[in-house]
Design an enzyme around this catalytic site. Structure first.
Site, PDB file in Angstrom:
ATOM      1  CG  ASP A 166       3.731  30.680  24.308  1.00 39.93           C
ATOM      2  OD1 ASP A 166       4.076  31.769  24.786  1.00 39.93           O
ATOM      3  OD2 ASP A 166       2.658  30.104  24.595  1.00 39.93           O
ATOM      4  CD  GLU A 174       6.521  32.447  28.005  1.00 34.68           C
ATOM      5  OE1 GLU A 174       6.047  33.334  28.727  1.00 34.68           O
ATOM      6  OE2 GLU A 174       5.874  31.883  27.107  1.00 34.68           O
TER       7      GLU A 174
END
Length: 624
Positions: free
Chosen positions: A273, A308
């Protein structure tokens, strides 16, 4: 002798892993607590507590005691308060309760022949375990595996499973990074799901969050004062310290955690993330430690590691020896943003830096991104790096994902915002591009279920996070004006029930996605074309053409339009010409009546006049 990363993170010797590790000689308890002089483990024994002192060395306290699986325990620090294990494998009562010993060796795996997953030829499917089924459990998810297999996707990407407070959460407020969330099922039920997915030929990737911790139940500062660096400009609380004083223990914690998910749960990869918020000026970036640890834990199995990357940093997918991080792929949000503006015309918030033109979509098809270092008005900074030479399979494109669906007053899906015809056309484009496509749960059947942000915090925190979410959404002018009128976005406390898929399936839309994925998987020219085999051109501001050049002359052509029906005159784009002696033949159209469209109005063969169908994507193939 334990294997270690270049930064010293332990990878393979199980008795050296942090947390409670069950061995034949007893359970080894190891905890990193450099700010403490004395650590004792308190073992629950019926109605009483059994106390054992741990031996400290270089800030790590350890000891081996009789504590079989199911034993609950805490760590008492300097004779004062006792806290859960930072590396607890199970928190059955939530983040504030005791930890529980888990023995992963007792699970009977059946996936010994599973080779893992490769680096390319994937179709990814992102889902939230709690919202995907009515039951919201791993067991219920197993029952959906035949459905997902029939769709044709290859990788299931689970939103974060780490323990969090309350009964529901997106997963990004995790505080028990080593313990799967209790509301979805037990650790062995999670293993059973992964095992069943492998039996169906599906890989499973876990979303992990190392850039911040949730605001409730985070006891890490009780063990060390070096977890965070408040001088970094993080988006969510204080940034995690990966390069300051005392960072070595933090790096070990994160690398070991990545390895644990792969080793103990047989996950086929990780999604990291917000890598742009993993601040690290060390000679070797923490992401490189994570990828090395995960790959070492997998052994002979192949894993797929994706990040990400709002900064769209190409170094993330470069080899470690070249200064990279050795990820297999990165998310590139430029595709979503340009497509969203193309579909809706709504260029506000961080979408203001896109015009949704065919030019943008062609640039994405050919060059993997739009922002390669230019000024980005929304952030007032330069954004992106040059991805032109990056292999397309290392770039993940999504029309929808958890973040992007949630943005807006009502957190609506693309087909609800733009209409089904536009969403179908963009869906065809998305699944035929060379980049790795990712679907978000329900996208394959145009689920009408929204996906608002949801959290279940305590009475003190819930109003604060609700206010914070409204403030974030107010960066979009339309939402800000609605809030000013007293029309509020879905409250986080109510979002979970609204987000749960209702499974009002639209079989014609499912068939479209199923056919496209099957075509992609069986056609190497589509899923992995050479650079000289793929080209694209702009036909107008709302129209484009993609062309695949086959060695045997069976070329493919995609006509894409978000405009109105029109005759293409003059017909001067050379990519439209069929190979000499061939004609274009119909393969698929987003407006085919069997997919819910109005019907196909024209099938140009390349010999006569061209008529483009509006809000439509049509695939043709050359035949002699």
């Amino acid at each position: 002798m334990a294997n270690v990363t270049s930064s010293g993170a332990v990878l393979s010797e199980s008795r050296d892993h942090w947390g409670a590790v069950v061995t034949d000689e007893g359970t080894v308890f190891r905890v990193w607590a450099p700010k403490r002089a004395k650590v004792e483990v308190l073992l629950n024994r019926g109605a009483g507590v059994e106390r054992h002192a741990l031996v400290g060395k270089n800030g790590v306290f350890s000891g081996t005691f009789e504590a079989p699986a199911g034993t609950r325990y805490r760590f008492e620090l300097d004779g004062g308060e006792a806290f859960p294990d930072p590396c607890s494998r199970w928190q059955p009562e939530g983040p504030h309760g005791p930890s529980e010993v888990v023995d992963p060796r007792t699970f009977k795996w059946t996936d010994a022949s599973w080779p893992g997953v490769g680096a390319k030829n994937h179709v990814v499917y992102e889902l939230h375990v709690g919202a995907f089924t009515k039951e919201g459990t791993y067991d219920a998810l197993i029952n959906k595996l035949p459905y997902l297999k029939s769709l044709g996707v290859t990788l299931l990407e689970l939103m974060p499973l780490n323990g969090f407070p309350g009964n529901y959460n997106w997963g990004y407020d995790g505080v028990n990074l080593w313990a799967p969330n209790r509301t979805y099922g037990s650790p062995d039920q999670l293993r059973a799901f992964v095992d069943a997915a492998h039996a169906h030929g599906l890989g499973v990737v876990l979303d992990v969050v190392y850039n911040h911790f949730g605001p409730d139940g985070n006891y890490l500062p009780q063990f060390s004062d070096t977890w965070f660096n408040s001088e970094r400009p993080a988006d969510w609380g204080a940034a995690v310290n990966f390069d300051g004083p005392g960072a070595s223990g933090v790096r070990t914690f994160v690398a070991q955690n990545a390895a644990m998910w792969v080793r103990e749960y047989h996950f086929d990869g990780l999604r990291l993330d917000a890598t742009q918020n993993l601040f690290d000026d060390s000679p070797r970036h923490i992401v490189a430690d994570i990828t090395e640890a995960a790959r070492a834990a997998a052994g002979a199995r192949n894993v797929w590691l994706v990040g990400e990357a709002d900064h769209q940093e190409r170094k993330l997918v470069q080899p470690i020896n070249d200064g990279g991080a050795n990820l297999d792929a990165i998310w590139v949000d430029d595709f979503h943003h340009a497509s969203r503006v193309a579909a809706t015309g709504e260029a506000e918030g961080y979408l203001q830096d896109y015009d949704g033109s065919a030019r943008e979509l062609v640039s994405l098809a050919l060059r993997n991104s739009l922002y390669a270092g230019q000024h980005f008005a929304f952030s007032k900074h330069q954004r992106g790096t040059d991805l032109r030479r990056t292999e397309p399979h290392r770039v993940v494109f999504a029309l929808q994902n958890h973040d992007q669906v949630s943005v807006g007053l009502r957190a609506e899906r693309l087909h609800r915002l733009a209409g089904e015809a536009t969403a179908r056309a963009l869906g065809v484009l998305h699944l035929l591009l060379p980049q790795t496509p990712m679907l978000f749960m329900g996208q394959e059947c145009f689920a009408d279920t929204p996906f608002p942000w949801f959290v279940d915090h305590n009475a003190e925190l819930q109003p604060l996070v609700t206010e914070g979410r409204a403030e974030f959404l107010s960066k979009f002018a339309s939402v800000k004006s609605a809030i000013a009128q007293g029309i509020l976005p879905t409250a986080p406390i109510d979002g979970f029930e609204k987000a749960r898929l209702k499974w009002d399936e639209k079989p014609h839309i499912f068939s479209l996605h199923q056919d496209l994925i099957a075509l992609r998987k069986k056609t190497a020219l589509i899923n992995s074309p050479r650079r000289d085999q793929f080209d694209a051109a702009v036909l107008s501001d709302r129209e484009l053409v993609l062309r695949w050049f086959a060695d045997d002359g069976a070329d493919l052509l995609l006509l894409f339009s978000l405009g109105a029906d029109r005759d293409l005159t003059p017909c001067s784009e050379p990519l439209l010409a069929p190979p000499r002696g061939s004609r274009w033949k119909f393969v698929l159209s987003s407006e085919d009546a069997r997919f819910g469209g109005r019907g196909v109005i024209s099938i140009p063969d390349g010999a006569g006049a061209w008529r483009l169908q509006g809000r439509c994507a049509t695939l043709l193939q050359a035949h002699s």
